[in-house]
Scaffold this motif. Structure first.
Motif, PDB file in Angstrom:
ATOM      1  N   UNK A  27       5.770  -7.041   1.716  1.00 33.30           N
ATOM      2  CA  UNK A  27       4.779  -6.168   1.096  1.00 33.30           C
ATOM      3  C   UNK A  27       3.999  -5.398   2.162  1.00 33.30           C
ATOM      4  N   UNK A  28       3.590  -6.086   3.212  1.00 38.67           N
ATOM      5  CA  UNK A  28       2.831  -5.445   4.294  1.00 38.67           C
ATOM      6  C   UNK A  28       3.679  -4.373   4.969  1.00 38.67           C
ATOM      7  N   UNK A  29       4.930  -4.669   5.193  1.00 40.01           N
ATOM      8  CA  UNK A  29       5.833  -3.692   5.802  1.00 40.01           C
ATOM      9  C   UNK A  29       5.955  -2.445   4.931  1.00 40.01           C
ATOM     10  N   UNK A  31       3.824  -1.375   2.628  1.00 41.50           N
ATOM     11  CA  UNK A  31       2.539  -0.678   2.581  1.00 41.50           C
ATOM     12  C   UNK A  31       2.265   0.086   3.876  1.00 41.50           C
ATOM     13  N   UNK A  32       2.687  -0.460   4.998  1.00 44.86           N
ATOM     14  CA  UNK A  32       2.532   0.247   6.275  1.00 44.86           C
ATOM     15  C   UNK A  32       3.350   1.533   6.268  1.00 44.86           C
ATOM     16  N   UNK A  33       4.560   1.461   5.733  1.00 45.57           N
ATOM     17  CA  UNK A  33       5.387   2.660   5.638  1.00 45.57           C
ATOM     18  C   UNK A  33       4.779   3.672   4.668  1.00 45.57           C
ATOM     19  N   UNK A  34       4.237   3.195   3.568  1.00 48.44           N
ATOM     20  CA  UNK A  34       3.619   4.083   2.587  1.00 48.44           C
ATOM     21  C   UNK A  34       2.486   4.887   3.231  1.00 48.44           C
ATOM     22  N   UNK A  35       1.726   4.273   4.109  1.00 47.34           N
ATOM     23  CA  UNK A  35       0.646   4.993   4.793  1.00 47.34           C
ATOM     24  C   UNK A  35       1.216   6.190   5.550  1.00 47.34           C
ATOM     25  N   UNK A  36       2.258   5.966   6.308  1.00 46.95           N
ATOM     26  CA  UNK A  36       2.882   7.060   7.065  1.00 46.95           C
ATOM     27  C   UNK A  36       3.498   8.102   6.140  1.00 46.95           C
ATOM     28  N   UNK A  37       4.242   7.655   5.167  1.00 49.46           N
ATOM     29  CA  UNK A  37       4.905   8.578   4.247  1.00 49.46           C
ATOM     30  C   UNK A  37       3.884   9.411   3.481  1.00 49.46           C
ATOM     31  N   UNK A  69      -3.821  -2.929   2.248  1.00 49.59           N
ATOM     32  CA  UNK A  69      -3.246  -3.529   3.458  1.00 49.59           C
ATOM     33  C   UNK A  69      -4.227  -4.515   4.087  1.00 49.59           C
ATOM     34  N   UNK A  70      -5.488  -4.131   4.190  1.00 45.99           N
ATOM     35  CA  UNK A  70      -6.502  -5.038   4.745  1.00 45.99           C
ATOM     36  C   UNK A  70      -6.621  -6.305   3.908  1.00 45.99           C
ATOM     37  N   UNK A  71      -6.590  -6.133   2.604  1.00 48.08           N
ATOM     38  CA  UNK A  71      -6.661  -7.283   1.703  1.00 48.08           C
ATOM     39  C   UNK A  71      -5.459  -8.210   1.919  1.00 48.08           C
ATOM     40  N   UNK A  72      -4.279  -7.623   2.104  1.00 44.49           N
ATOM     41  CA  UNK A  72      -3.072  -8.425   2.312  1.00 44.49           C
ATOM     42  C   UNK A  72      -3.094  -9.120   3.670  1.00 44.49           C
ATOM     43  N   UNK A 104      -0.709  -6.729  -7.792  1.00 49.85           N
ATOM     44  CA  UNK A 104      -1.437  -5.634  -7.151  1.00 49.85           C
ATOM     45  C   UNK A 104      -0.481  -4.735  -6.376  1.00 49.85           C
ATOM     46  N   UNK A 105       0.425  -5.371  -5.656  1.00 49.22           N
ATOM     47  CA  UNK A 105       1.407  -4.622  -4.861  1.00 49.22           C
ATOM     48  C   UNK A 105       2.270  -3.744  -5.762  1.00 49.22           C
ATOM     49  N   UNK A 106       2.820  -4.316  -6.806  1.00 47.55           N
ATOM     50  CA  UNK A 106       3.702  -3.575  -7.709  1.00 47.55           C
ATOM     51  C   UNK A 106       2.948  -2.427  -8.382  1.00 47.55           C
ATOM     52  N   UNK A 107       1.744  -2.692  -8.850  1.00 44.90           N
ATOM     53  CA  UNK A 107       0.937  -1.657  -9.506  1.00 44.90           C
ATOM     54  C   UNK A 107       0.643  -0.509  -8.534  1.00 44.90           C
TER      55      UNK A 107
END
Length: 125
Positions: A27-29, A31-37, A69-72, A104-107
């Protein structure tokens, strides 16, 4: 990445803990990619599509994504200190907690994909 091999001497708790950490790292991986994308898509929305509203929506997603991401990361540090439970109620608490983070991740990913689709549809116009 950790090996997915489990051994007969591993306890149920060790296996569950390893699986939780693997889920969380995935999930963290993502979400990190989503930030860049999302940053790239915001630049496309601004510079190529010239849609400031869409750009702002993407910038807002970056903020939400960063908070998640911080929460995770906080959850990851707490998950490593989980102790073995002595009863079913304790086990269920941690299982339900993990499921809540998964939801939360899926939503979040679903909401992000809807905004991302807007960018693609505008590019195709």
């Amino acid at each position: 990445m950790n090996s997915n091999t489990f051994f007969a001497h591993d306890t149920d708790e060790q296996i569950i803990q390893t699986k939780r950490l693997q889920d969380l790292q995935t999930w963290i991986s993502h979400l990190s990619y989503v930030t860049n994308e999302c940053d790239w898509l915001a630049k496309i929305a601004s510079n190529k599509i010239h849609d400031r509203v869409l750009r702002d929506e993407l910038l807002e997603k970056i903020e939400v994504n960063s908070a998640l991401l911080n929460e995770f990361y906080n959850y990851k540090s707490s998950i490593q200190s989980f102790q073995e439970c002595d009863d079913l109620d304790c086990d269920l608490f941690y299982i339900n907690q993990h499921d809540a983070y998964h939801n939360k991740y899926v939503k979040h990913i679903d909401a992000y994909r809807q905004v991302k689709n807007k960018v693609y549809l505008k590019l195709l116009d």
